[in-house]
Design a protein around this motif. Sequence first.
Motif, mmCIF file in Angstrom:
data_model
loop_
_atom_site.group_PDB
_atom_site.id
_atom_site.type_symbol
_atom_site.label_atom_id
_atom_site.label_comp_id
_atom_site.label_asym_id
_atom_site.label_seq_id
_atom_site.Cartn_x
_atom_site.Cartn_y
_atom_site.Cartn_z
ATOM 1 N N HIS A 1 0.704 -1.276 0.121
ATOM 2 C CA HIS A 1 -0.311 -0.132 0.101
ATOM 3 C C HIS A 1 0.639 1.689 -0.282
ATOM 4 O O HIS A 1 2.310 1.435 0.463
ATOM 5 C CB HIS A 1 -1.063 -0.038 1.037
ATOM 6 N N VAL A 2 0.627 2.196 -0.658
ATOM 7 C CA VAL A 2 0.862 3.262 -0.382
ATOM 8 C C VAL A 2 1.736 4.188 0.904
ATOM 9 O O VAL A 2 0.621 3.862 2.396
ATOM 10 C CB VAL A 2 0.407 4.320 -0.866
ATOM 11 N N ARG A 3 2.809 4.578 1.324
ATOM 12 C CA ARG A 3 2.942 4.841 2.312
ATOM 13 C C ARG A 3 4.490 5.823 1.902
ATOM 14 O O ARG A 3 4.716 5.852 0.566
ATOM 15 C CB ARG A 3 4.470 4.006 2.407
ATOM 16 N N ILE A 4 4.993 6.923 2.876
ATOM 17 C CA ILE A 4 5.198 7.986 2.418
ATOM 18 C C ILE A 4 7.134 7.585 3.199
ATOM 19 O O ILE A 4 7.304 8.130 3.729
ATOM 20 C CB ILE A 4 4.555 9.552 2.902
ATOM 21 N N ASP A 5 7.432 7.080 2.040
ATOM 22 C CA ASP A 5 8.656 6.825 2.299
ATOM 23 C C ASP A 5 9.719 8.106 2.518
ATOM 24 O O ASP A 5 10.903 7.792 3.366
ATOM 25 C CB ASP A 5 9.219 5.915 1.496
ATOM 26 N N VAL A 6 9.503 8.948 1.519
ATOM 27 C CA VAL A 6 10.435 9.905 1.815
ATOM 28 C C VAL A 6 10.473 10.515 3.472
ATOM 29 O O VAL A 6 11.375 10.433 4.664
ATOM 30 C CB VAL A 6 10.880 11.419 1.286
ATOM 31 N N LEU A 7 9.623 10.894 4.441
ATOM 32 C CA LEU A 7 9.212 11.097 5.460
ATOM 33 C C LEU A 7 9.588 9.424 6.176
ATOM 34 O O LEU A 7 9.901 9.634 7.757
ATOM 35 C CB LEU A 7 7.878 11.207 6.168
ATOM 36 N N ALA A 8 8.493 8.206 5.918
ATOM 37 C CA ALA A 8 9.153 7.952 7.186
ATOM 38 C C ALA A 8 9.902 7.229 7.413
ATOM 39 O O ALA A 8 11.302 6.285 8.118
ATOM 40 C CB ALA A 8 8.120 6.120 6.312
ATOM 41 N N GLY A 9 11.125 6.927 6.154
ATOM 42 C CA GLY A 9 12.394 6.354 6.257
ATOM 43 C C GLY A 9 13.458 7.526 6.783
ATOM 44 O O GLY A 9 15.026 6.792 7.455
ATOM 45 N N LYS A 10 13.259 8.735 7.627
ATOM 46 C CA LYS A 10 13.960 9.126 8.494
ATOM 47 C C LYS A 10 13.601 9.014 9.644
ATOM 48 O O LYS A 10 14.221 9.556 10.534
ATOM 49 C CB LYS A 10 13.564 10.555 8.796
ATOM 50 N N LEU A 11 12.591 7.629 10.477
ATOM 51 C CA LEU A 11 12.325 7.683 11.175
ATOM 52 C C LEU A 11 12.682 6.702 11.763
ATOM 53 O O LEU A 11 12.892 5.533 11.325
ATOM 54 C CB LEU A 11 10.760 7.904 11.630
#
Length: 200
Positions: free
Chosen positions: A75-85
């Motif tokens: 499903h769609v994720r905002i990986d640009v943001l999630a990858g920094k967490l």
Amino acid sequence: MDTLLSLSRAIDAVSRFFGRFIIWLVLAAALISAANAIARKAFNIGSNAFLEIQWYLFGAVFLLGAGYTLLQNAHVRIDVLAGKLSMRTRMYIDIGGILVFLLPMCWFMIEFAWPVVVGAYVSGEMSSNAGGLIRWPVYALVPLGFGLLGLQAISELIKRFAFLQGKAPNPLLHGAHESNEAHDAEHAQALHDDAGEVRK
């Protein structure tokens, strides 16, 4: 937690079954579409039923495959943001999203759609197109699809809580729910990353 993980595995098995099943629906839709096109062009024969069954099959693929998509983390994720967490933070975000948004939405859609299904079944509602199909089966795909999605959401919730307790592999890694080989290393790395952020 072991009992909940057993439940999660059972739900995952159901989602995988439907994931395999909808592959055949895609094939059926393609064959029907091709046959309908050939019949229209070559023999000037057409049927609204053939057109509508294609729509029904498309709806079935989309709705019945939603739970499997969630299982596969497709499903769609905002990986640009999630990858920094940190991994722990991402787990908490997922848990909040499932509890606050996904499960209530599934419940709302089932509650909204079910009376429509029952009404169409009781009345024998048919398509308004000549030679069209009966409607209640395609209406029933909505509560069924969101029911499967809701079940998979419960499974994902269990896996995230289990990961936070060190009792399951990282559910955000594709296929992690099917293999426990890298569980210890993944969990240790996630905790190490969190500890490093705290020291900073």
